[in-house]
Design an enzyme around this catalytic site. Structure first.
Site, PDB file in Angstrom:
ATOM      1  N   ASN A 106      29.377  47.432  30.605  1.00  0.00           N
ATOM      2  CA  ASN A 106      29.389  45.965  30.774  1.00  0.00           C
ATOM      3  C   ASN A 106      28.197  45.485  31.596  1.00  0.00           C
ATOM      4  OD1 ASN A 106      33.000  45.840  31.199  1.00  0.00           O
ATOM      5  ND2 ASN A 106      31.798  45.668  29.330  1.00  0.00           N
ATOM      6  N   ASP A 151      40.775  43.457  26.658  1.00  0.00           N
ATOM      7  CA  ASP A 151      39.652  43.148  25.779  1.00  0.00           C
ATOM      8  C   ASP A 151      39.831  41.791  25.104  1.00  0.00           C
ATOM      9  OD1 ASP A 151      37.233  43.651  24.563  1.00  0.00           O
ATOM     10  OD2 ASP A 151      38.098  44.792  22.910  1.00  0.00           O
TER      11      ASP A 151
END
Length: 253
Positions: A81, A33
């Site tokens: 995403n 991340d």
């Protein structure tokens, strides 16, 4: 080598030597991340951040090799995403597929996909599967590449596959319901036959799993690191291993 780098290397060597190898995790899961925030911090594009994050992966896997980690799961692309801007997704998917191809052609790690590849277009799906198949005879550690992954979807698909399998065997709905158990569901997960993650590392300072392997991580230890993924260092990795090593894992007992 700068004085700062020399100090870090001395520190890393000391931490590495102090680790008790028998207490280290077999399976490490990683939520990679912070690529976009890292890019924004330096005034670069999101694609630049994703490329920098991709470049970190082989280095990270080498650290895992050195520590004797048997299995690594890299969460590269979630189904959530895919709701990002179309141009960013095009860049991101291209970077991910190219990264998997590079890892495959190292000829060391055995790659395994976890997730739903229907989120990719046909060309990228075929490239990814070809790269993974290229590693089937490699004798190095196993690396799960989580692309198009959602924890809830994995469990849903596992239960659906279980029901269909039992129905094909001629079972009634009542008989199928009576056979549903943890072991049967696990047998239909993407990670069937693999040990559950012992340690999950998430970078960027976020302290949540965001749907990363909710079934498999029920007894995992978590390590949250402030560094964005492109800035994740061997020092950070060794600290995660040391934190894991000193924890008393009771598995709910």
């Amino acid at each position: 080598m700068s004085i700062k780098d020399a100090i870090y290397q001395l520190y890393e060597n000391r931490v590495s030597r102090s680790l008790e190898r028998s207490r280290l995790p077999r399976h490490v899961g990683v939520i990679l991340d912070g690529n976009r925030r890292w890019a924004k911090m330096i005034g670069a594009s999101a694609a630049h951040g994703h490329r920098a994050g991709a470049d970190k992966i082989s280095e990270f896997l080498t650290w895992c090799d050195e520590a004797g980690i048997e299995l690594v799961t890299l969460w590269l692309l979630s189904t959530e995403n895919m709701s990002r801007d179309e141009s960013e997704i095009k860049d991101l998917v291209g970077i991910i597929v190219s990264t998997v191809e590079r890892l495959a052609h190292v000829g060391h790690w055995r790659l395994h996909h976890v997730g739903d590849l229907k989120v990719l277009d046909e060309e990228n799906r075929e490239r990814l599967l070809k790269a993974i198949d290229f590693t089937k005879d490699c004798d190095g550690p196993l690396v799960n590449v989580a692309v198009g992954y959602s924890g809830r979807s994995e469990i849903t698909e596992a239960v659906r596959a279980l029901i269909l399998h039992k129905a094909e065997e001629g079972m009634s709905p009542e008989e199928i319901a009576n056979t549903v158990c943890d072991e049967e569901i696990e047998a239909h997960l993407y990670t069937r036959g693999q040990p559950d993650p012992d340690l999950v590392i998430r970078t960027s300072g976020e302290q949540r799993l965001s749907g990363f392997m909710p079934w498999q991580t029920v007894h995992s230890e978590y390590y949250f690191c402030e560094a964005y993924w492109p800035d994740f260092r061997r020092t950070d990795f060794l600290r995660a291993l040391r934190a894991y090593e000193i924890r008393d894992r009771r598995h709910g007992r």
